[in-house]
Design a protein around this motif. Sequence first.
Motif, PDB file in Angstrom:
ATOM      1  N   UNK A  46       8.483 -30.499 -39.600  1.00  0.00           N
ATOM      2  CA  UNK A  46       7.883 -27.900 -39.697  1.00  0.00           C
ATOM      3  C   UNK A  46       8.754 -28.493 -39.809  1.00  0.00           C
ATOM      4  N   UNK A  47       9.287 -27.574 -38.638  1.00  0.00           N
ATOM      5  CA  UNK A  47      10.447 -26.320 -38.676  1.00  0.00           C
ATOM      6  C   UNK A  47      11.363 -26.416 -39.658  1.00  0.00           C
ATOM      7  N   UNK A  48      11.951 -27.811 -40.543  1.00  0.00           N
ATOM      8  CA  UNK A  48      13.142 -28.097 -40.955  1.00  0.00           C
ATOM      9  C   UNK A  48      12.361 -28.801 -42.508  1.00  0.00           C
ATOM     10  N   UNK A  49      12.223 -28.042 -43.044  1.00  0.00           N
ATOM     11  CA  UNK A  49      10.176 -28.854 -44.685  1.00  0.00           C
ATOM     12  C   UNK A  49      11.597 -29.413 -45.231  1.00  0.00           C
ATOM     13  N   UNK A  50      13.112 -29.723 -45.163  1.00  0.00           N
ATOM     14  CA  UNK A  50      14.438 -29.667 -46.065  1.00  0.00           C
ATOM     15  C   UNK A  50      15.310 -30.907 -46.133  1.00  0.00           C
ATOM     16  N   UNK A  51      14.878 -32.032 -46.319  1.00  0.00           N
ATOM     17  CA  UNK A  51      15.695 -32.929 -45.873  1.00  0.00           C
ATOM     18  C   UNK A  51      17.240 -33.585 -45.738  1.00  0.00           C
ATOM     19  N   UNK A  53      20.963 -33.640 -46.355  1.00  0.00           N
ATOM     20  CA  UNK A  53      21.879 -34.970 -47.294  1.00  0.00           C
ATOM     21  C   UNK A  53      23.189 -35.219 -46.501  1.00  0.00           C
ATOM     22  N   UNK A  54      23.624 -36.450 -47.043  1.00  0.00           N
ATOM     23  CA  UNK A  54      25.220 -36.311 -46.212  1.00  0.00           C
ATOM     24  C   UNK A  54      26.077 -35.849 -46.967  1.00  0.00           C
ATOM     25  N   UNK A  55      26.216 -35.318 -48.152  1.00  0.00           N
ATOM     26  CA  UNK A  55      27.156 -33.408 -48.391  1.00  0.00           C
ATOM     27  C   UNK A  55      26.960 -32.867 -46.972  1.00  0.00           C
ATOM     28  N   UNK A  56      26.257 -32.912 -46.071  1.00  0.00           N
ATOM     29  CA  UNK A  56      25.739 -31.330 -45.377  1.00  0.00           C
ATOM     30  C   UNK A  56      27.388 -31.969 -43.972  1.00  0.00           C
TER      31      UNK A  56
END
Length: 88
Positions: A46-51, A53-56
């Motif tokens: 709910x707070x962070x809808x974007x998954x 990624x390893x690149x992050x």
Amino acid sequence: AGILHVDPSGFTLRELVWMVEEQQDRMWDHTASIMAIIAEVNRDKKKNPNPFAASMFHPRKAKLKKPPVEQVDLKILKTIFVDRRPLE
């Protein structure tokens, strides 16, 4: 070379540096994937809808903001080097 587990005598310094950088990238790929999985499992959707990624989490592949380039008037260079006048 200890990190590469190869005999360095047949390689140039540049080749050894390339091999070490690639080895470190591969190790970071592995670490960043694990970090992304852990972050994804603990993510509040709910707070962070974007998954995640390893690149992050990969320090060499993360998109870093470049500092702004300061615009400078180049007339002062002409004054010093072309006209050969001292600064006032």
